[in-house]
Design an enzyme around this catalytic site. Structure first.
Site, PDB file in Angstrom:
ATOM      1  N   ARG A  19       0.885  -1.172   0.000  1.00 23.59           N
ATOM      2  CA  ARG A  19       0.000   0.000   0.000  1.00 23.59           C
ATOM      3  C   ARG A  19       0.915   1.212   0.000  1.00 23.59           C
ATOM      4  O   ARG A  19       1.707   1.399   0.925  1.00 23.59           O
ATOM      5  CB  ARG A  19      -0.910   0.007   1.234  1.00 23.59           C
TER       6      ARG A  19
ATOM      7  N   HIS B 131      -7.213   0.916  -6.682  1.00 28.36           N
ATOM      8  CA  HIS B 131      -7.473   0.049  -5.520  1.00 28.36           C
ATOM      9  C   HIS B 131      -8.123  -1.238  -6.053  1.00 28.36           C
ATOM     10  O   HIS B 131      -9.304  -1.497  -5.814  1.00 28.36           O
ATOM     11  CB  HIS B 131      -8.375   0.774  -4.513  1.00 28.36           C
TER      12      HIS B 131
ATOM     13  N   GLN C 139     -10.056  -3.818  -3.781  1.00 27.96           N
ATOM     14  CA  GLN C 139     -11.342  -3.306  -3.328  1.00 27.96           C
ATOM     15  C   GLN C 139     -12.411  -3.518  -4.406  1.00 27.96           C
ATOM     16  O   GLN C 139     -13.495  -4.022  -4.120  1.00 27.96           O
ATOM     17  CB  GLN C 139     -11.221  -1.815  -2.989  1.00 27.96           C
TER      18      GLN C 139
ATOM     19  N   ASP D 244     -17.573   6.944  -1.174  1.00 29.91           N
ATOM     20  CA  ASP D 244     -16.341   6.841  -0.386  1.00 29.91           C
ATOM     21  C   ASP D 244     -16.163   8.171   0.353  1.00 29.91           C
ATOM     22  O   ASP D 244     -16.832   9.162   0.025  1.00 29.91           O
ATOM     23  CB  ASP D 244     -15.153   6.563  -1.332  1.00 29.91           C
TER      24      ASP D 244
ATOM     25  N   CYS E 253     -16.494   1.358   0.504  1.00 30.85           N
ATOM     26  CA  CYS E 253     -15.266   0.595   0.770  1.00 30.85           C
ATOM     27  C   CYS E 253     -14.850   0.657   2.232  1.00 30.85           C
ATOM     28  O   CYS E 253     -14.091  -0.200   2.687  1.00 30.85           O
ATOM     29  CB  CYS E 253     -14.147   1.085  -0.130  1.00 30.85           C
TER      30      CYS E 253
ATOM     31  N   ARG F  42     -13.435  -8.844   0.799  1.00 29.77           N
ATOM     32  CA  ARG F  42     -12.005  -8.542   0.598  1.00 29.77           C
ATOM     33  C   ARG F  42     -11.185  -9.791   0.937  1.00 29.77           C
ATOM     34  O   ARG F  42     -10.266 -10.170   0.211  1.00 29.77           O
ATOM     35  CB  ARG F  42     -11.555  -7.377   1.501  1.00 29.77           C
TER      36      ARG F  42
HETATM   37  N1   CP Z   1     -11.211  -0.230   2.190  1.00 30.28           N
HETATM   38  C1   CP Z   1      -9.935  -0.289   2.658  1.00 30.28           C
HETATM   39  O1   CP Z   1      -8.974  -0.421   1.900  1.00 30.28           O
HETATM   40  O2   CP Z   1      -9.823  -0.218   4.035  1.00 30.28           O
HETATM   41  P1   CP Z   1      -8.466  -0.039   4.864  1.00 30.28           P
HETATM   42  O3   CP Z   1      -7.895   1.310   4.504  1.00 30.28           O
HETATM   43  O4   CP Z   1      -8.889  -0.136   6.303  1.00 30.28           O
HETATM   44  O5   CP Z   1      -7.525  -1.133   4.469  1.00 30.28           O
END
Ligand code: CP
Length: 305
Positions: free
Chosen positions: A102, A129, A132, A224, A264, A292
């Site tokens: 990430r 992403h 997601q 979001d 998300c 997920r």
């Molecule tokens: N939706 C998502 O990626 O959540 P986090 O940032 O908690 O990993």
């Protein structure tokens, strides 16, 4: 090796296959059937940003597959003190069977993948992403049973999540209407890529400014956060620009009567969505978060199995 940096690299068949495998793995996990397809494998997880869902779902998923996941905060490894991305990739490739990352910059993840001899999974960059969106489309499929002819409306910030949803929908033949305020639309080059892909599947991908027009006839309404950590200076301006884009009962009434609500997460009740909607009967946000886990297990098996 093969990486997952964005959904652009996956074919329609590869996406539907991942979702099919994920549904199978979900069943196995619910029934307590062992599925140690990654026994003895280790995946490194590099985080430049905080996470609840991504960290826990990848780590638990790897454990359920019989493997091991290694959490590496950027600040705890030499990457945070100036070791280069290529050197980090080359070293980790000698120890582990896959790397999840990430990061802020998508180019950093591309550089990591270019220098890694093991698969790299993008777990969020400023542009994409993909994990997601896979979980989101899996959730839509589980509830609605089909992709073709369905419509997803994304309302709010034209961000990384919006980008990956547009690409996923284009590949799967799902119409995707995005409604964002002026200046907060999805990136033009990613929108154009999604529109090009959609020519092959017949999906309609559009970016509008009117949230009601986007939501009209939708099977799923998605939003979001408008503001998050690190945007404190922009906060007031954003709250004002996004106010007409709140997903509330009134906006939901423009969608199909059996439309589902997706997010998300994390969410801010009272900003991008009302408590009434996110905690109401149309909301599938916790199934979505659960998915997920399942879809990432399918992805890890595909890349590292
Ligand atoms: N939706 C998502 O990626 O959540 P986090 O940032 O908690 O990993």
């Amino acid at each position: 090796g093969k990486h997952l940096l964005s959904l652009l690299e996956l074919s329609t068949d590869e996406i539907t296959q991942l979702i099919d495998v994920a549904i199978g793995l979900k069943k196995m996990q619910k029934q307590g059937e062992p599925h140690h397809y990654l026994k003895g494998k280790t995946m490194a997880m590099i985080f430049e940003k905080s996470s609840t869902r991504t960290r826990v779902s990848f780590e638990v998923g790897m454990n359920q597959l019989g493997g091991h996941a290694l959490f590496l905060s950027r600040d705890d490894i030499q990457l945070g003190r100036g070791e280069t991305v290529p050197d980090t990739a080359k070293v980790l490739s000698r120890y582990v069977d896959g790397i999840m990352i990430r990061a802020y910059e998508h180019t950093a993840v591309e550089e990591l993948a270019a220098n890694s001899s093991v698969p790299v999974i993008n777990a969020l960059t400023d542009d994409h992403h993909p994990c997601q969106a896979l979980a989101d489309l899996m959730t839509l499929y589980e509830v609605k049973g089909t992709f073709a002819g369905r419509k997803l409306a994304y309302v709010g910030d034209g961000n990384n999540v919006a980008h990956s949803l547009m690409i996923a929908c284009a590949k799967l033949g799902v119409d995707c209407s995005v409604a964002s305020p002026e200046g907060y639309e999805p990136k033009k080059e990613i929108t154009e890529l999604a529109m090009d892909i959609a020519k092959e599947t017949g999906a309609v991908i559009e970016v509008l400014h009117d949230p009601h027009a986007a939501v009209s006839g939708a099977d799923a309404v998605y939003t979001d956060v408008w503001t998050s950590m690190g945007w404190e200076e922009e906060q007031e301006i954003r709250l004002q620009a996004f106010q007409p884009y709140q997903v509330n009962s009134e906006l939901m009434s423009s969608a199909k009567s059996d439309a589902i609500f997706l997010h998300c997460l994390p969410a801010k009740r009272g900003e991008e969505v009302t408590a009434e909607v996110i905690d109401g009967p149309q909301s599938y946000v916790f199934d979505e978060a659960e998915n997920r886990l399942h879809v990432q297990k399918a992805l890890m098996v595909a890349l590292m199995g």
